[in-house]
Motif scaffolding. Structure first.
Motif, short mmCIF file in Angstrom:
data_model
loop_
_atom_site.label_atom_id
_atom_site.label_comp_id
_atom_site.label_asym_id
_atom_site.label_seq_id
_atom_site.Cartn_x
_atom_site.Cartn_y
_atom_site.Cartn_z
N TYR A 131 44.80 27.06 -2.23
CA TYR A 131 43.83 26.90 -1.32
C TYR A 131 44.36 26.38 -0.02
O TYR A 131 44.06 27.04 1.01
N PHE A 132 45.43 25.85 0.08
CA PHE A 132 46.09 25.25 1.35
C PHE A 132 46.98 26.53 1.83
O PHE A 132 46.84 26.44 3.03
N GLU A 133 47.27 27.48 1.09
CA GLU A 133 47.81 28.69 1.63
C GLU A 133 46.71 29.47 2.55
O GLU A 133 47.03 29.96 3.49
N PHE A 134 45.36 29.31 2.00
CA PHE A 134 44.55 29.87 2.77
C PHE A 134 44.03 29.32 4.05
O PHE A 134 44.09 30.01 5.02
N LEU A 135 44.28 27.91 3.92
CA LEU A 135 44.00 27.11 5.14
C LEU A 135 44.82 27.53 6.22
O LEU A 135 44.63 27.71 7.31
N VAL B 122 43.37 38.70 6.64
CA VAL B 122 43.83 37.68 7.73
C VAL B 122 43.29 38.13 8.93
O VAL B 122 42.59 37.74 9.87
N GLY B 123 43.61 39.17 9.56
CA GLY B 123 43.34 39.90 10.63
C GLY B 123 42.00 40.23 10.70
O GLY B 123 41.46 39.77 12.04
N LEU C 51 40.25 34.71 0.63
CA LEU C 51 40.01 35.23 1.76
C LEU C 51 39.06 36.36 1.90
O LEU C 51 38.35 36.30 2.86
N PHE C 52 38.83 37.27 0.88
CA PHE C 52 37.78 38.27 0.76
C PHE C 52 36.33 37.51 0.64
O PHE C 52 35.55 37.79 1.66
#
Lengths: 535, 136
Positions: A89-93, A49-50, A13-14
């Motif tokens: 990764y898919f969590e990130f998506l 995320v925000g 995310l970062f």
């Protein structure tokens, strides 16, 4: 740099946020800078995320949907190239604004979501499986419990049955105890009465209900001759686990609390479990009162029986005799006759008892004669004299014919031979009609003195003569006049004469009369000497 | 001094019969109901004659006889066995122990006892001849 092997979702995310900031600044210039530079928010996924969503919104409002998708889509391509192998990764998506995702990402995302759901489902299924298994196990143990319960019920039934059997056994024991002819008394450890059977009640004259629970010394006292035995002596209560007889003694005197006395043999025992069951001592008492009397006198059965028969007869004869004596003037002729008949019958009964006794003695071989020389003529004369009254009563003449010469002594037992002569005289009197005549005389034939008893009676049929001297043989005739003989007199007479080495002979003619002859050996010098020796 | 007769007899019928008949003698008659009572009464009243039954509960006649003969004060009292026991050995034993007379109750009339009593009162050393007696 984050570890390539296992980047966290925060790292991704970062990374993406940093790249997106650079792009925004690049695209929008100063305006882009207003969202601010991203900071590595440690463990604050939500903030990152925000931030990413804020950049998307800024781009969307300034450049429109198409450009935003294009700008961020390109960034995503780069990130994907770098992180697509990461498990998270898919969590990130999933947390990115959906419009920026390309069709590949969407399909990956949905695939991954499905996988997660599947995994979840699988896990649920597994859990269900486990639950099912647990349920089965529970059911199984439940079944086992049911089975155990059934087993317990069976065991319970068996216990009930055993209980019944024990109860029956107990009753059986009680009946057996009650049926024993010996007294059985159970004492507890303080020597108090626990059980007291019927025989014990009978011997002591006490009731079980009155003695149970009482100390034994209050129930009866025990004496050995004159010494009193204490409970501690006859019921010693051994504590060494001994089992068996602890006391045994004969001919003890038991004195009940009611004063009754009884002689007993006492045997007392103890069991191993004594202390556990509170059973101190089991006393067995055997009544020997009667046996003791017999034992002391060394009496045989016949002597005892004769004694027992004579006892009531003594009362009958005695009271009759006193009654007749005291009231002799008050009876009518009939009453006198009745009483005489009672008296005659009791005499006959007495004679029967004595004769039976003699027969018994003869048959047991204990009938003895004590032979000694005796002056015969005076003896016979006296015996005849003693019978004269009876003959007179019946209207008979009875006579002893004196011998012309001096007669020798005979070897005889005076008492026994007297029975023989008396018996012959009695028969002659009984079987001769009124007005008849009885004569008695003696003579010497060879080595013997012969005594004759002759009557003018009915006589005896020839066929009966061989049976005259057998047991219970009787000639039936009208002359008996109700006086029933025993059928034993001549049998005994013959036995007595036989024992004197003599003989007895009967001659008779029906209608003319009978003659009985008794042959006895003449006394010898040796008899005289024998007699002297005895004296 | 009036004479005393002790009658030891356990059978009530016979005892009462003999008491009644013996009363005719004019002597004092004391009755005992069994052997134990007999020994006790003999020591109490010191009778001039004992008429003794043999088969009795508690203490039999033989033992009563032995007890009387064992004590100085009762030793010289003549004892006549008055019994229905005909057992020769027992009677012989009793005579050996000091009995002086023997009558079988069933064979005699109660009045015949009076004759025997008089005989012994007249001569306390009199002894009947058991050879002349019929036994079982």
């Amino acid at each position: 740099m984050p570890d390539q092997a296992s980047p966290t979702i925060d790292t991704i995310l970062f990374d993406f946020a940093s790249a997106a900031f650079a792009k925004v600044v690049d695209t929008l210039g100063l305006r882009g800078r207003q969202v601010g530079e991203p900071t590595p928010f440690q463990n604050d996924q939500k903030a990152l995320v925000g931030y990413i969503h804020a950049i998307y919104d800024l781009l969307f409002s300034t450049t429109g949907a198409e450009a935003t998708r294009k700008i961020l889509g390109e960034l995503l391509q780069t990130t994907e190239a770098k992180y697509q192998d990461a498990p998270v990764y898919f969590e990130f998506l999933r947390v990115l604004p959906i419009p920026i995702l390309g069709s590949d990402q969407v399909s990956l995302l949905s695939r991954k979501t499905l996988e997660v759901e599947l995994a979840l489902k699988t896990k649920e299924a597994e859990q269900a499986q486990v639950l099912l298994k647990q349920k089965e196990e529970l059911e199984k143990s439940n079944q086992q419990l049911v089975q155990k319960e059934q087993e317990l019920a069976v065991a319970n039934q068996e216990l009930e049955k055993e209980k019944e059997e024990i109860s029956a056994e107990k009753n059986k024991l009680a009946v057996i105890l009650g049926g024993i002819t010996d007294g059985v008394i159970g004492l507890d450890l303080s020597r108090r009465v626990l059980t007291f059977n019927t025989a014990a009640e009978k011997m002591t004259g006490l009731h079980a209900a009155d003695v149970i629970g009482k100390p034994i010394e209050q129930v009866f006292r025990v004496f050995d001759q004159l010494d009193e035995l204490k409970p501690v002596e006859y019921c010693p209560l051994r504590t060494d686990g001994f089992e068996g007889v602890v006391f045994s003694q004969q001919a003890l005197r038991l004195m009940s609390s009611n004063g009754k006395e009884v002689f007993v043999n006492m045997t007392n025992g103890q069991i191993k479990e004594s202390t556990r069951v509170n059973l101190g001592c089991i006393c067995t008492i055997h009544d020997v009162t009667q046996e003791r009397q017999l034992e002391e006198m060394k009496l045989d059965f016949v002597s005892m029986a004769a004694h027992e028969l004579r006892t009531p007869l003594t009362s009958i004869r005695g009271y009759l005799s006193v009654f007749m004596q005291e009231n002799k003037d008050k009876f009518s002729t009939d009453q006198t006759m009745f009483l005489n008949r009672i008296e005659i019958s009791t005499q006959q009964l007495m004679a029967l008892i004595e004769n039976l006794l003699n027969v018994s003695k003869i048959e047991r071989g204990v009938f003895k004669v004590d032979i000694a020389p005796m002056d015969w003529v005076p003896f016979v004369r006296q015996t005849v004299e003693d019978t004269k009254n009876r003959a007179k009563e019946r209207g008979l003449s009875l006579e002893f014919v004196e011998p012309l010469q001096k007669m020798p002594s005979v070897a005889a037992d005076k008492l026994r031979i007297g029975e023989v002569i008396n018996n012959l005289l009695s028969n002659a009197v009984a079987y001769t009609q009124s007005g008849g005549r009885i004569r008695v005389w003696v003579e010497v034939i060879g080595e013997e003195v012969v005594t004759y008893v002759q009557d003018t009676g009915e006589g005896i049929p020839a066929g009966a003569i061989p049976h005259l001297f057998t047991k219970f043989f009787r000639v039936s005739g009208k002359l008996e006049q109700g006086s029933k003989g025993t059928g034993l007199g001549l049998y005994i007479s013959k036995k007595i004469v036989d024992m004197h080495k003599g003989k007895i002979v009967a001659e008779s003619e029906v209608g003319r009369g009978s003659t009985f002859s008794v042959y006895l050996p003449i006394a010898k010098e040796s008899d005289e000497k024998k007699q002297e020796n005895i004296q | 001094m009036n004479k005393t007769i002790l009658l030891v007899e356990d059978d009530m019928f016979v005892r009462e019969l003999y008491l009644r008949v013996l009363a005719q003698t004019g002597y004092a008659i004391v009755a005992a109901v069994d052997g134990e009572d007999g020994i006790q009464k003999a020591q109490q009243v010191k009778p001039d004659l004992v008429l003794l039954d043999i088969m009795m509960p508690k203490v039999n006649g033989l033992d009563v006889l032995l007890a009387l003969k064992a004590k100085g004060e009762t030793k010289h009292i003549p004892v006549v066995l008055l019994t229905n026991l005909g057992h020769a050995e027992t009677i012989q034993d009793a005579f050996a122990a000091g009995a002086q007379g023997y009558l079988m109750k069933v064979r005699i009339s109660p009045y015949e006892i009076i004759d025997t009593v008089e005989k012994f009162i007249k001569d306390p050393t009199y002894k009947m001849d058991i050879k002349q007696m019929e036994m079982d």
